[in-house]
Design an enzyme around this catalytic site. Structure first.
Site, mmCIF file in Angstrom:
data_model
loop_
_atom_site.group_PDB
_atom_site.id
_atom_site.type_symbol
_atom_site.label_atom_id
_atom_site.label_comp_id
_atom_site.label_asym_id
_atom_site.label_seq_id
_atom_site.Cartn_x
_atom_site.Cartn_y
_atom_site.Cartn_z
ATOM 1 N N GLY B 32 0.793 -1.222 0.000
ATOM 2 C CA GLY B 32 0.000 0.000 0.000
ATOM 3 C C GLY B 32 0.825 1.272 0.000
ATOM 4 O O GLY B 32 0.270 2.359 -0.175
ATOM 5 N N CYS B 241 -28.716 -8.182 -15.846
ATOM 6 C CA CYS B 241 -28.124 -7.989 -17.173
ATOM 7 C C CYS B 241 -29.123 -8.433 -18.233
ATOM 8 O O CYS B 241 -29.685 -9.530 -18.161
ATOM 9 C CB CYS B 241 -26.825 -8.777 -17.291
ATOM 10 N N CYS B 244 -27.386 -11.750 -20.017
ATOM 11 C CA CYS B 244 -27.139 -13.018 -19.331
ATOM 12 C C CYS B 244 -27.987 -13.156 -18.076
ATOM 13 O O CYS B 244 -27.982 -14.204 -17.435
ATOM 14 C CB CYS B 244 -25.664 -13.178 -18.996
ATOM 15 N N CYS B 266 -23.890 -6.427 -18.364
ATOM 16 C CA CYS B 266 -22.668 -6.663 -17.597
ATOM 17 C C CYS B 266 -21.550 -5.768 -18.120
ATOM 18 O O CYS B 266 -21.320 -5.692 -19.332
ATOM 19 C CB CYS B 266 -22.203 -8.109 -17.756
ATOM 20 N N CYS B 272 -19.987 -12.065 -18.889
ATOM 21 C CA CYS B 272 -21.298 -12.144 -19.518
ATOM 22 C C CYS B 272 -21.291 -13.255 -20.572
ATOM 23 O O CYS B 272 -22.208 -14.069 -20.653
ATOM 24 C CB CYS B 272 -21.628 -10.791 -20.143
#
Lengths: 195, 280, 362
Positions: B32, B241, B244, B266, B272
């Site tokens: 980090g 979606c 899908c 998506c 997807c």
């Protein structure tokens, strides 16, 4: 004038071999205690081992001063193949490479609170590295626990490591080398004794 | 395949790669923490993924399979452009399938398919400093990171709640890494933040223009900042979606007409496709 | 479907590039510009691209101008991206601009001085009237301009003349290797060598505006052009295997030494201080602006109040690079719909909360 003995070769294909070595080192540093094999240069001058020599070729250059305890042949080899300046004091090195008794961790550059990345990496040659037994490692990069057995460490290393761990984010990172094998100890890792 | 003639493998010269590789190892060792590096001009503009490209170029090898996504999709123009760049200068195999990739360079998303060990996720980062909207001076934010003094961010989030009832950050939502460093996850939607937590893959972040890189090692704690009475709850469109039917994935809203018509799809095109193929 | 249209793909990119090539060439009935024509006849554009591209190569800079269709920031970017792939052999020894063979040298602080005032080829004192004669091509080239006989006398710097009297603050010479901005990122506080490097390749327009702001009270400037000189200087390089410097060529540069009042401090007597500008090629405006900004950035080390934008190191140095700036500003045209979707959902949620609170209050 006496002719110096010919230098043993470095990387045969620098771009690809350095990349493969780096990936192994990145894996080692990302998953402390996991042991990786490095594609190594043919035969660095003794007592420099193949893995430690490969680490130097991968990471050291004119911008990364190196301290080395491996004698004149290894020094000439490092200077020629890595092009790195060699320093007399471990504290001035970006990479300290010890084939014998290593300098104390607190004698190496540990960076500052603001710039902890300006710290040294100790490349430490040991007798053997084995996964699955020995120390119990925990910390970032480790799902639950990694075990690592290291043969040939100096006495008092664990106490030095605990002190190194406590000064986070300052600290020294260690790359352990045995033959062509490496394992890394980033400063975040906690080492538990075997048991 | 082989690399383009006239250029070194993966475009960057070996000295530059070594400099970046040294910085990457330190970044992994200090999760980090932003490590400054001598970012180079790339043949793509700053702000268009030069940091991610330099990280990928320093990591990638002939055996890798590369996937590049922008907004979750493989076929957005900038993703196409970056993928072509690496196919040209490194001669590597490319893929659109998340599971097949060894390196995934991304802008603004984390794939829906969970990543595994052996994969590296490279983020393109525009502003690496999580505090920059609160304190633009780099010298000052560097001091704050040294002292782990993140009060400024806590106050900002608290004020958001007091004023709006919500934390008003929906992307680039700040995280604490390994309990020590405040980190910008790059402008991924907050929806993706939980995927960073204890991810088995290595996460590398490159900011070319700001000349900094940072890392999250595998299995590392990544916590989105929140409060006990206001837990982190990332928004997602309340829809499925249209292709899908997924109710779990992150969705793009598509305007279909000028009378308020909307559909949702998506954002992760590979995800997807997988779902549609599985459904037959 | 609209959704397909926002996805670019390989074919769209190829099509865009082909179209760009066509527009670059323009009407094929008009003769194509040669790189040599650009280098010779758009020489100030070439100079600016070399300065901001931080690469002294007139031919490459002219090529970049041609490729970029005259967009000088795009051209500077092309040159930088090329420069970064070049192997690095070493650093030249410091340029001796005192030994310059000037084609122009003026001082605003003295009516006359050793070496004299040399006006040289300048737009100054031209009346800005469009010259329609230039629109007619095929005119004979202008006859060679008369040049004053070269003065044998050396041309001392105005700042050196002032320093003899102790009126000009002396710069402390340093043998330290200066940092290299092209290899190391900026770090703050940035010392003067690093600041000057950043300014030398900084955007002319940005530095011009900042320099201008110091004249209008945004920063306490009282500048005089001590000296402005333009001409060729020798570049020397000392190969390690030789151990002594050899001349490897001449480059044209513009140097500006700006003289500024300084009230003095507890440790320093009142004296003049210097603002310094040095730019590749003939870039007088840039050299002057750079000298103003350099002086403004010295406020902190001279113990002056530093509240104006031009005196703020981070503000100036992080934002003067036009290659960085243009990339980040222009990246806003890349797709951001994932983040925008997040903002939409967040905004809708916040409006629901606000609505509920209002209803509860009623």
């Amino acid at each position: 004038m006496s002719l110096a003995p010919p230098l043993s070769p470095g990387f045969a294909a620098p771009a690809t071999e350095a990349q493969r070595c780096f990936r192994a080192l990145l894996e080692a540093m990302s998953r402390p205690g996991r042991v990786r094999s490095l594609p190594a240069p043919a035969a660095p001058p003794a007592p420099l081992g193949p893995a430690a020599a490969a680490v130097l070729l991968t990471l050291a250059d004119a911008d990364a001063p190196v301290w080395l305890d491996a004698g004149p042949a290894a020094e000439a080899w490092a200077r020629f193949h890595a092009g790195c300046p060699l320093v007399a004091e471990p504290g001035a090195a970006a990479f300290a490479l010890a084939t014998g008794a290593p300098p104390a961790l607190d004698a190496l550059e540990a960076g500052t609170e603001e710039e902890p990345h300006r710290s040294a990496t100790l490349i430490l040659q040991v007798a053997a590295l084995e996964e699955g037994a020995g120390w119990r490692l925990s910390g970032p990069g480790i799902e639950r626990e990694h075990r690592l057995a290291v043969a040939g460490l100096p006495e008092g290393f664990l106490a030095q490591w605990a002190a190194n761990r406590r000064r986070f984010p300052r600290g020294v990172d260690v790359i352990l080398c045995a033959g062509v094998r490496v394992a890394a100890l980033p400063r975040t890792v906690t080492i538990g004794e075997q048991g | 395949m082989s690399a383009a003639p006239g250029y070194n493998f993966a475009y960057l010269d070996e000295n530059t790669k070594r400099m970046i590789r040294r910085a990457l190892l330190k970044a992994v060792a200090i999760p980090g923490h932003q490590v400054p590096f001598g970012s180079r001009e790339m043949p793509l503009p700053y702000g268009w993924g030069t940091g991610g490209i330099q990280v990928t170029a320093s990591v990638i090898g002939p055996d890798d399979t590369l996937k590049v996504i922008d907004q979750g999709a493989d076929d957005t123009t900038n993703a196409v452009s970056i993928r072509r760049f690496f196919a040209r200068v490194a001669g590597v195999a490319t893929t659109e399938r998340t599971a097949e990739a060894t390196i995934i360079q991304t802008r603004h998303r984390i794939p829906e398919t969970p990543l595994r060990e052996g994969q590296i996720l490279v983020y393109q980062v525009p502003m690496p400093e999580p505090l920059f909207r609160l304190e633009p001076r780099v010298a000052e934010t560097r001091r704050m990171h040294a002292l782990a003094d993140y009060g400024l961010m806590q106050v900002k989030l608290y004020e958001d709640i007091a004023r709006h009832g919500h934390i008003a950050i929906s992307y680039n939502y700040p995280v604490m890494v390994n309990g020590r460093y405040l980190m910008a996850p790059s402008p991924i939607p907050a929806f993706d933040n939980p995927k960073m937590h204890r991810m088995p893959a290595l996460q590398l972040f490159g900011a070319g223009r700001e000349k900094r890189l940072y890392a999250v090692p595998p299995y590392t704690e990544v916590r989105s900042l929140d409060f006990e009475d206001h837990p982190f709850r990332p928004p997602r469109a309340e829809a499925a979606c249209a292709l899908c039917g997924s109710r779990e994935s992150y969705l793009d809203e598509v305007v279909t007409d000028d009378r308020g018509g909307r559909m949702f799809l998506c954002s992760d095109t590979d995800w997807c496709r997988q779902r549609r193929e599985a459904a037959g | 479907m609209a959704y397909v249209a926002v996805k670019g793909g390989e074919r769209a990119i190829a099509g865009a590039h082909a179209w760009l090539d066509e527009l670059r060439r323009g009407d094929p009935a008009v003769p194509e510009l040669s790189v040599a024509q650009i280098e010779q006849q758009l020489s100030l554009a070439v100079d600016r691209v070399m300065a901001e591209g931080s690469c002294h190569d007139r031919g490459l800079a002219a090529l970049a101008v041609k490729q970029a269709r005259g967009d000088l920031i795009e051209a500077a970017f092309l040159l930088r991206a090329y420069r970064t792939t070049l192997p690095r052999f070493g650093a030249s020894t410091p340029l001796d601009t005192g030994a310059m063979r000037p084609i122009r040298r003026i001082s605003a602080t003295y009516k006359d001085l050793p070496g004299g005032q040399v006006l040289g080829p300048t737009f100054d004192y031209t009346h800005r009237l469009l010259d329609f004669a230039l629109a007619a091509e095929g005119a004979a080239p202008p006859p060679p301009a008369p040049r004053a006989p070269a003065e044998e006398a050396p041309m001392p710097r105005v700042t050196a003349i002032l320093a003899q009297e102790g009126l000009m603050a002396r710069e402390t010479p340093s043998e330290a290797e200066p940092p290299d901005l092209t290899r190391e990122p900026l770090a703050f506080p940035a010392d003067r060598p690093l600041r000057l490097q950043a300014l030398a390749r900084g955007d002319e327009g940005f530095l011009l505006a900042l320099g201008y702001s110091t004249q209008r009270g945004w920063g306490n400037a009282h500048p005089f052009v001590g000296e402005l000189r333009m001409g060729e200087v020798a570049v020397e390089f000392a190969p390690p295997e030789l151990g002594f410097p050899v001349e490897i060529g001449d480059i044209a540069v513009t140097e500006c030494q700006m003289v500024n009042q300084f009230a003095g401090s507890r440790t320093e007597p009142p004296q003049f201080t210097r603002g310094y500008g040095l730019v590749f090629g003939h870039c007088e405006r840039k050299a002057m602006a750079m000298a103003l900004v350099d002086r403004a950035l010295r406020a902190a080390e001279l113990g002056e109040e530093a509240a104006a934008p031009a005196q703020d190191q981070e503000f100036v140095l992080y934002h003067c690079d036009n290659v960085e700036a243009t990339g980040f500003v222009e990246h806003l045209k890349l797709p951001h719909y994932v983040d925008f979707q997040s903002e939409l959902e967040k905004l809708r949620a916040m409006r629901r909360t606000a609505e509920a609170a209002r209803e509860a209050a009623e």
